[in-house]
Scaffold this motif. Structure first.
Motif, PDB file in Angstrom:
ATOM      1  N   ALA A 110       5.750  -8.850  -4.706  1.00 38.30           N
ATOM      2  CA  ALA A 110       6.542  -8.352  -5.832  1.00 38.30           C
ATOM      3  C   ALA A 110       5.898  -7.153  -6.519  1.00 38.30           C
ATOM      4  O   ALA A 110       6.472  -6.598  -7.455  1.00 38.30           O
ATOM      5  N   LEU A 111       4.720  -6.761  -6.057  1.00 39.02           N
ATOM      6  CA  LEU A 111       3.966  -5.698  -6.720  1.00 39.02           C
ATOM      7  C   LEU A 111       4.246  -4.336  -6.107  1.00 39.02           C
ATOM      8  O   LEU A 111       4.186  -4.185  -4.884  1.00 39.02           O
ATOM      9  N   PRO A 112       4.528  -3.328  -6.923  1.00 41.82           N
ATOM     10  CA  PRO A 112       4.531  -1.957  -6.399  1.00 41.82           C
ATOM     11  C   PRO A 112       3.153  -1.628  -5.820  1.00 41.82           C
ATOM     12  O   PRO A 112       2.123  -2.052  -6.355  1.00 41.82           O
ATOM     13  N   ARG A 113       3.138  -0.889  -4.748  1.00 36.80           N
ATOM     14  CA  ARG A 113       1.868  -0.627  -4.065  1.00 36.80           C
ATOM     15  C   ARG A 113       0.824   0.054  -4.946  1.00 36.80           C
ATOM     16  O   ARG A 113      -0.357  -0.307  -4.888  1.00 36.80           O
ATOM     17  N   PRO A 114       1.190   1.036  -5.784  1.00 41.25           N
ATOM     18  CA  PRO A 114       0.133   1.645  -6.607  1.00 41.25           C
ATOM     19  C   PRO A 114      -0.504   0.663  -7.583  1.00 41.25           C
ATOM     20  O   PRO A 114      -1.695   0.763  -7.884  1.00 41.25           O
TER      21      PRO A 114
ATOM     22  N   LEU B 269      -7.941   6.027 -14.019  1.00 38.92           N
ATOM     23  CA  LEU B 269      -6.973   6.916 -13.382  1.00 38.92           C
ATOM     24  C   LEU B 269      -6.000   6.166 -12.479  1.00 38.92           C
ATOM     25  O   LEU B 269      -4.827   6.528 -12.382  1.00 38.92           O
ATOM     26  N   LEU B 270      -6.464   5.113 -11.822  1.00 45.51           N
ATOM     27  CA  LEU B 270      -5.563   4.326 -10.982  1.00 45.51           C
ATOM     28  C   LEU B 270      -4.472   3.663 -11.822  1.00 45.51           C
ATOM     29  O   LEU B 270      -3.305   3.609 -11.422  1.00 45.51           O
ATOM     30  N   GLY B 271      -4.835   3.155 -12.998  1.00 47.14           N
ATOM     31  CA  GLY B 271      -3.837   2.562 -13.873  1.00 47.14           C
ATOM     32  C   GLY B 271      -2.875   3.596 -14.426  1.00 47.14           C
ATOM     33  O   GLY B 271      -1.656   3.367 -14.488  1.00 47.14           O
ATOM     34  N   ILE B 272      -3.408   4.740 -14.830  1.00 45.37           N
ATOM     35  CA  ILE B 272      -2.556   5.814 -15.346  1.00 45.37           C
ATOM     36  C   ILE B 272      -1.577   6.271 -14.264  1.00 45.37           C
ATOM     37  O   ILE B 272      -0.386   6.481 -14.523  1.00 45.37           O
ATOM     38  N   ASN B 273      -2.065   6.417 -13.049  1.00 43.09           N
ATOM     39  CA  ASN B 273      -1.190   6.831 -11.948  1.00 43.09           C
ATOM     40  C   ASN B 273      -0.071   5.823 -11.719  1.00 43.09           C
ATOM     41  O   ASN B 273       1.106   6.188 -11.620  1.00 43.09           O
ATOM     42  N   ALA B 274      -0.412   4.540 -11.633  1.00 42.19           N
ATOM     43  CA  ALA B 274       0.607   3.525 -11.359  1.00 42.19           C
ATOM     44  C   ALA B 274       1.653   3.482 -12.468  1.00 42.19           C
ATOM     45  O   ALA B 274       2.856   3.371 -12.203  1.00 42.19           O
ATOM     46  N   HIS B 275       1.201   3.599 -13.709  1.00 39.11           N
ATOM     47  CA  HIS B 275       2.136   3.430 -14.817  1.00 39.11           C
ATOM     48  C   HIS B 275       2.985   4.671 -15.058  1.00 39.11           C
ATOM     49  O   HIS B 275       4.171   4.554 -15.391  1.00 39.11           O
ATOM     50  N   ILE B 276       2.399   5.844 -14.885  1.00 41.60           N
ATOM     51  CA  ILE B 276       3.169   7.065 -15.141  1.00 41.60           C
ATOM     52  C   ILE B 276       3.885   7.538 -13.877  1.00 41.60           C
ATOM     53  O   ILE B 276       5.098   7.767 -13.882  1.00 41.60           O
TER      54      ILE B 276
ATOM     55  N   LEU C  23      -5.162  12.884 -10.889  1.00 42.04           N
ATOM     56  CA  LEU C  23      -4.116  11.932 -11.249  1.00 42.04           C
ATOM     57  C   LEU C  23      -3.020  11.937 -10.204  1.00 42.04           C
ATOM     58  O   LEU C  23      -2.527  10.906  -9.787  1.00 42.04           O
ATOM     59  N   ALA C  24      -2.641  13.091  -9.745  1.00 42.59           N
ATOM     60  CA  ALA C  24      -1.615  13.200  -8.709  1.00 42.59           C
ATOM     61  C   ALA C  24      -1.560  14.639  -8.261  1.00 42.59           C
ATOM     62  O   ALA C  24      -1.933  15.543  -9.002  1.00 42.59           O
ATOM     63  N   VAL C  25      -1.100  14.838  -7.043  1.00 39.36           N
ATOM     64  CA  VAL C  25      -0.973  16.195  -6.538  1.00 39.36           C
ATOM     65  C   VAL C  25      -0.040  17.002  -7.434  1.00 39.36           C
ATOM     66  O   VAL C  25      -0.187  18.202  -7.598  1.00 39.36           O
TER      67      VAL C  25
ATOM     68  N   THR D   2       1.727   6.216  -4.355  1.00 39.08           N
ATOM     69  CA  THR D   2       0.776   5.608  -3.426  1.00 39.08           C
ATOM     70  C   THR D   2      -0.185   6.656  -2.876  1.00 39.08           C
ATOM     71  O   THR D   2      -1.388   6.398  -2.726  1.00 39.08           O
ATOM     72  N   GLY D   3       0.335   7.841  -2.590  1.00 43.14           N
ATOM     73  CA  GLY D   3      -0.541   8.910  -2.121  1.00 43.14           C
ATOM     74  C   GLY D   3      -1.579   9.298  -3.155  1.00 43.14           C
ATOM     75  O   GLY D   3      -2.745   9.540  -2.830  1.00 43.14           O
ATOM     76  N   ALA D   4      -1.169   9.340  -4.432  1.00 43.16           N
ATOM     77  CA  ALA D   4      -2.115   9.674  -5.495  1.00 43.16           C
ATOM     78  C   ALA D   4      -3.188   8.599  -5.622  1.00 43.16           C
ATOM     79  O   ALA D   4      -4.376   8.899  -5.796  1.00 43.16           O
ATOM     80  N   ALA D   5      -2.777   7.318  -5.531  1.00 38.93           N
ATOM     81  CA  ALA D   5      -3.757   6.230  -5.603  1.00 38.93           C
ATOM     82  C   ALA D   5      -4.732   6.303  -4.437  1.00 38.93           C
ATOM     83  O   ALA D   5      -5.945   6.115  -4.605  1.00 38.93           O
ATOM     84  N   ALA D   6      -4.210   6.581  -3.252  1.00 34.23           N
ATOM     85  CA  ALA D   6      -5.083   6.696  -2.088  1.00 34.23           C
ATOM     86  C   ALA D   6      -6.065   7.851  -2.255  1.00 34.23           C
ATOM     87  O   ALA D   6      -7.234   7.751  -1.860  1.00 34.23           O
TER      88      ALA D   6
END
Length: 307
Positions: free
Chosen positions: A133-137, A157-164, A229-231, A269-273
């Motif tokens: 049930a979890l989004p991958r990020p 940063l991983l939390g910020i990425n997933a949430h934003i 944070l993200a590309v 997901t790419g940003a988290a990776a």
């Protein structure tokens, strides 16, 4: 209905999508391993008592996020690092709503609650080990925190990425961008301004934490934060979320929903990776240095002083 050509990714979006696509196979393997690794862990019933019930109001969000952050922090749970930033953001938006800073304060309040609900549901799903049930990020962010092999900077940063990067798109869908789309866009931009200030606060607090504790070798994680944070960068991610909401609203459902789902998951997901990639991975020396100086506590204090 918007013309199909309006759905074509921008240059920045295309770059972010390609990054996510390149990393997708490795991420899938990693998530399977995480699920197997954590599946037998017992849920924290006290934590679930705090977050099991849906949020009912802005005040409820503000108060329970703060209590959850305190609970996790007191137990040395690295999931508290993101909440250090997010609970401050929530308090700031609550004050802005109370001060009449929004065109449509009821919509802004619904936005804040819906945004927090996305986080709450992810946290509950992870704690109950309902990984499907979890989004991958979010799975990547929570699993990294549970393993304890990342730096405080990466946890934040991983939390910020997933949430934003991920949740914001769906939050806009939850509350709706119509009618009065222009007014809602204006309030969305006001909330984005708060997000931008809080992420800048996080960046400054991280920089201060590492400088004060004399932990070297962290510069490439922090300079600049947008690039890690993200590309797309932070501003691009917020615009990306609004564009996604418009695509979902204006394209035919059969096309808009799967297309936006693919865009959102691929980029986040790419940003988290990227945040967990070998070129920014924490070495044993850096992790040991963080432990010696309690970088998580130093980070929280730095955020507190700035908000």
């Amino acid at each position: 209905m918007i013309p199909i050509r309006a759905a074509v990714p921008t240059t920045e979006e295309a770059r972010a999508l390609l990054t996510g696509i390149r990393r997708a196979a490795a991420v899938d393997v990693e998530l399977d391993a995480v699920a197997a690794e954590l599946a037998d862990d017992e849920p924290d019933t006290a934590l679930l008592d705090l977050v099991a019930a849906p949020f009912t109001s802005v005040a409820d969000v503000d108060e329970r996020l703060a209590r959850t952050e305190s609970y996790l922090r007191e137990r040395g749970d690295r999931r508290a690092v993101f909440l250090t930033v997010y609970s401050r953001m929530t308090a700031t938006v609550r004050t802005a709503i109370d001060d009449g800073a929004f065109v449509d304060p009821e919509w802004a309040a619904s936005y804040l609650v819906a945004f927090a609900e996305r986080y709450r549901r992810a946290l509950v799903a992870f704690e109950r080990r309902a990984f499907e049930a979890l989004p991958r990020p979010w799975l990547m962010a929570f699993a990294a925190a549970a393993r304890g092999e990342t730096l405080v900077a990466q946890d934040a940063l991983l939390g910020i990425n997933a949430h934003i990067t991920y949740d914001l798109t769906y939050t806009l869908g939850d509350v709706g961008i119509d009618p009065d789309r222009d007014a809602k866009r204006e309030d969305h931009d006001r909330i984005n301004a708060v997000l931008a200030r809080l992420v800048q606060t996080a960046q400054d607090a991280l920089a201060e934490t590492y400088a004060a504790t004399e932990i070297a070798g962290i510069d490439r994680l922090l300079d600049p934060l947008d690039d890690r944070l993200a590309v797309l960068g932070l501003k691009g991610v917020r615009w990306f979320a609004w564009r996604n909401a418009v695509l979902r609203a204006d394209l035919p459902t059969w096309a808009g929903e799967p297309y936006v789902d693919w865009r959102t998951e691929t980029v986040s997901t790419g940003a988290a990776a990227a945040l967990l990639a070998p070129d920014v991975d924490a070495s044993a020396r850096l992790r040991d240095a963080e432990t010696d100086v309690d970088a998580a506590a130093a980070f929280r204090e730095a955020v507190r002083r700035r908000t």
